[in-house]
Write a protein that holds these residues in place. Structure first.
Motif, PDB file in Angstrom:
ATOM      1  N   GLU A  14       0.787  -1.168  -0.082  1.00 13.22           N
ATOM      2  CA  GLU A  14       0.108  -0.127  -0.116  1.00 13.22           C
ATOM      3  C   GLU A  14       0.821   1.242  -0.100  1.00 13.22           C
ATOM      4  N   LEU A  15       0.530   2.022  -0.912  1.00  9.81           N
ATOM      5  CA  LEU A  15       1.458   3.552  -0.946  1.00  9.81           C
ATOM      6  C   LEU A  15       0.349   4.420  -0.021  1.00  9.81           C
ATOM      7  N   PHE A  16       1.022   5.266   1.001  1.00  7.67           N
ATOM      8  CA  PHE A  16       0.420   6.247   1.694  1.00  7.67           C
ATOM      9  C   PHE A  16       1.055   7.470   1.853  1.00  7.67           C
ATOM     10  N   THR A  17       0.457   8.488   2.358  1.00  5.75           N
ATOM     11  CA  THR A  17       1.195   9.818   2.681  1.00  5.75           C
ATOM     12  C   THR A  17       0.942   9.978   3.993  1.00  5.75           C
ATOM     13  N   ASP A  18       2.323  10.072   4.620  1.00  7.12           N
ATOM     14  CA  ASP A  18       2.342  10.281   6.259  1.00  7.12           C
ATOM     15  C   ASP A  18       2.021  11.768   6.584  1.00  7.12           C
ATOM     16  N   ALA A  19       2.198  11.993   7.868  1.00  8.57           N
ATOM     17  CA  ALA A  19       1.863  13.007   8.367  1.00  8.57           C
ATOM     18  C   ALA A  19       2.804  14.251   8.141  1.00  8.57           C
ATOM     19  N   ALA A  20       4.068  13.849   7.623  1.00 11.32           N
ATOM     20  CA  ALA A  20       4.907  15.215   6.874  1.00 11.32           C
ATOM     21  C   ALA A  20       4.634  15.171   5.579  1.00 11.32           C
ATOM     22  N   ASP A  21       3.753  14.796   5.086  1.00 18.11           N
ATOM     23  CA  ASP A  21       3.289  14.763   3.573  1.00 18.11           C
ATOM     24  C   ASP A  21       4.263  14.027   2.607  1.00 18.11           C
ATOM     25  N   LYS A  22       4.957  13.088   3.136  1.00 15.90           N
ATOM     26  CA  LYS A  22       5.909  12.280   2.554  1.00 15.90           C
ATOM     27  C   LYS A  22       5.170  10.831   2.002  1.00 15.90           C
ATOM     28  N   VAL A  23       5.668  10.236   0.943  1.00 19.14           N
ATOM     29  CA  VAL A  23       5.165   9.005   0.565  1.00 19.14           C
ATOM     30  C   VAL A  23       5.938   7.717   1.138  1.00 19.14           C
ATOM     31  N   ARG A  24       5.077   6.736   1.407  1.00 17.40           N
ATOM     32  CA  ARG A  24       5.668   5.762   2.109  1.00 17.40           C
ATOM     33  C   ARG A  24       4.923   4.328   1.558  1.00 17.40           C
ATOM     34  N   TRP A  25       5.386   3.197   1.791  1.00 17.70           N
ATOM     35  CA  TRP A  25       4.881   2.134   1.520  1.00 17.70           C
ATOM     36  C   TRP A  25       4.724   1.174   2.610  1.00 17.70           C
ATOM     37  N   ARG A  26       3.856   0.351   2.708  1.00 13.41           N
ATOM     38  CA  ARG A  26       3.559  -0.851   3.747  1.00 13.41           C
ATOM     39  C   ARG A  26       3.307  -1.997   3.024  1.00 13.41           C
ATOM     40  N   LEU A  27       4.000  -3.143   3.537  1.00 13.25           N
ATOM     41  CA  LEU A  27       3.916  -4.412   3.081  1.00 13.25           C
ATOM     42  C   LEU A  27       2.595  -4.923   4.061  1.00 13.25           C
ATOM     43  N   LYS A  28       1.562  -5.329   3.775  1.00 16.11           N
ATOM     44  CA  LYS A  28       0.390  -6.454   4.561  1.00 16.11           C
ATOM     45  C   LYS A  28       0.246  -7.422   4.191  1.00 16.11           C
ATOM     46  N   ALA A  29       0.145  -8.421   5.259  1.00 13.47           N
ATOM     47  CA  ALA A  29      -0.172  -9.823   5.087  1.00 13.47           C
ATOM     48  C   ALA A  29      -1.524  -9.996   4.740  1.00 13.47           C
ATOM     49  N   GLY A  30      -2.074 -11.250   4.101  1.00 12.80           N
ATOM     50  CA  GLY A  30      -3.233 -11.660   3.751  1.00 12.80           C
ATOM     51  C   GLY A  30      -4.223 -11.199   4.766  1.00 12.80           C
ATOM     52  N   ASN A  31      -3.964 -11.282   6.053  1.00  9.62           N
ATOM     53  CA  ASN A  31      -4.633 -11.171   7.241  1.00  9.62           C
ATOM     54  C   ASN A  31      -4.840  -9.501   7.484  1.00  9.62           C
ATOM     55  N   GLY A  32      -4.077  -8.791   6.926  1.00 10.79           N
ATOM     56  CA  GLY A  32      -4.241  -7.288   7.032  1.00 10.79           C
ATOM     57  C   GLY A  32      -3.238  -6.929   8.080  1.00 10.79           C
ATOM     58  N   GLU A  33      -2.190  -7.556   8.493  1.00 11.93           N
ATOM     59  CA  GLU A  33      -1.191  -7.066   9.670  1.00 11.93           C
ATOM     60  C   GLU A  33      -0.141  -6.597   8.691  1.00 11.93           C
ATOM     61  N   VAL A  34       0.251  -5.377   9.067  1.00 12.37           N
ATOM     62  CA  VAL A  34       1.586  -4.828   8.410  1.00 12.37           C
ATOM     63  C   VAL A  34       2.796  -5.548   8.884  1.00 12.37           C
ATOM     64  N   ILE A  35       3.496  -5.806   7.891  1.00 13.57           N
ATOM     65  CA  ILE A  35       4.651  -6.734   8.186  1.00 13.57           C
ATOM     66  C   ILE A  35       5.942  -6.227   7.934  1.00 13.57           C
ATOM     67  N   ALA A  36       5.794  -4.878   6.985  1.00 13.32           N
ATOM     68  CA  ALA A  36       6.924  -4.075   6.738  1.00 13.32           C
ATOM     69  C   ALA A  36       6.534  -2.814   6.458  1.00 13.32           C
ATOM     70  N   GLN A  37       7.487  -1.584   6.676  1.00 11.33           N
ATOM     71  CA  GLN A  37       6.971  -0.380   6.151  1.00 11.33           C
ATOM     72  C   GLN A  37       8.419   0.128   5.952  1.00 11.33           C
ATOM     73  N   SER A  38       8.178   1.109   4.978  1.00 12.52           N
ATOM     74  CA  SER A  38       9.332   1.938   4.276  1.00 12.52           C
ATOM     75  C   SER A  38       9.860   3.319   5.080  1.00 12.52           C
ATOM     76  N   GLN A  39      10.695   3.705   4.330  1.00 12.89           N
ATOM     77  CA  GLN A  39      11.425   5.105   4.681  1.00 12.89           C
ATOM     78  C   GLN A  39      10.318   5.957   4.066  1.00 12.89           C
ATOM     79  N   ALA A  40      10.679   7.253   4.537  1.00 15.98           N
ATOM     80  CA  ALA A  40       9.447   8.240   3.702  1.00 15.98           C
ATOM     81  C   ALA A  40      10.314   8.852   2.295  1.00 15.98           C
ATOM     82  N   TYR A  41       9.462   8.818   1.405  1.00 12.05           N
ATOM     83  CA  TYR A  41      10.076   9.130   0.093  1.00 12.05           C
ATOM     84  C   TYR A  41       9.406  10.561  -0.424  1.00 12.05           C
TER      85      TYR A  41
END
Length: 92
Positions: free
Chosen positions: A35-62
């Motif tokens: 999932e691509l999303f915008t954080d509170a600092a208006d930077k773009v990040r991604w997170r990897l979610k498992a099939g059960n919806g649990e976040v298992i990895a998250q990126s740095q801010a881009y």
């Protein structure tokens, strides 16, 4: 690029254009997604979610969506063959 992995998952990249991964945890295969999303600092990040919806990895801010998408592509192409380096014993 930095990635925070929050669970001991095995991740197998495939070539699906919608950035899905096949993940195996305790012998059970689960479909995952980026999932691509915008954080509170208006930077773009991604997170990897498992099939059960649990976040298992998250990126740095881009600075841009394009840069974050390239980060996802890098993980997709490099994760399957990545070595696991255990640094827990070295810290003692």
């Amino acid at each position: 690029m930095s990635v925070q992995v929050t669970r001991p998952w095995r991740v197998y990249a495939d070539e699906l254009s919608d950035a899905r991964f096949s993940m195996v945890w305790n012998g059970v295969a689960m479909a995952g997604k980026f999932e691509l999303f915008t954080d509170a600092a208006d930077k773009v990040r991604w997170r990897l979610k498992a099939g059960n919806g649990e976040v298992i990895a998250q990126s740095q801010a881009y600075a841009s969506k394009d840069a974050a998408s390239k980060g996802i592509s890098s993980v997709q192409s490099n994760a399957a063959g990545a070595a696991v380096v255990d640094l827990t014993e070295a810290a003692k």
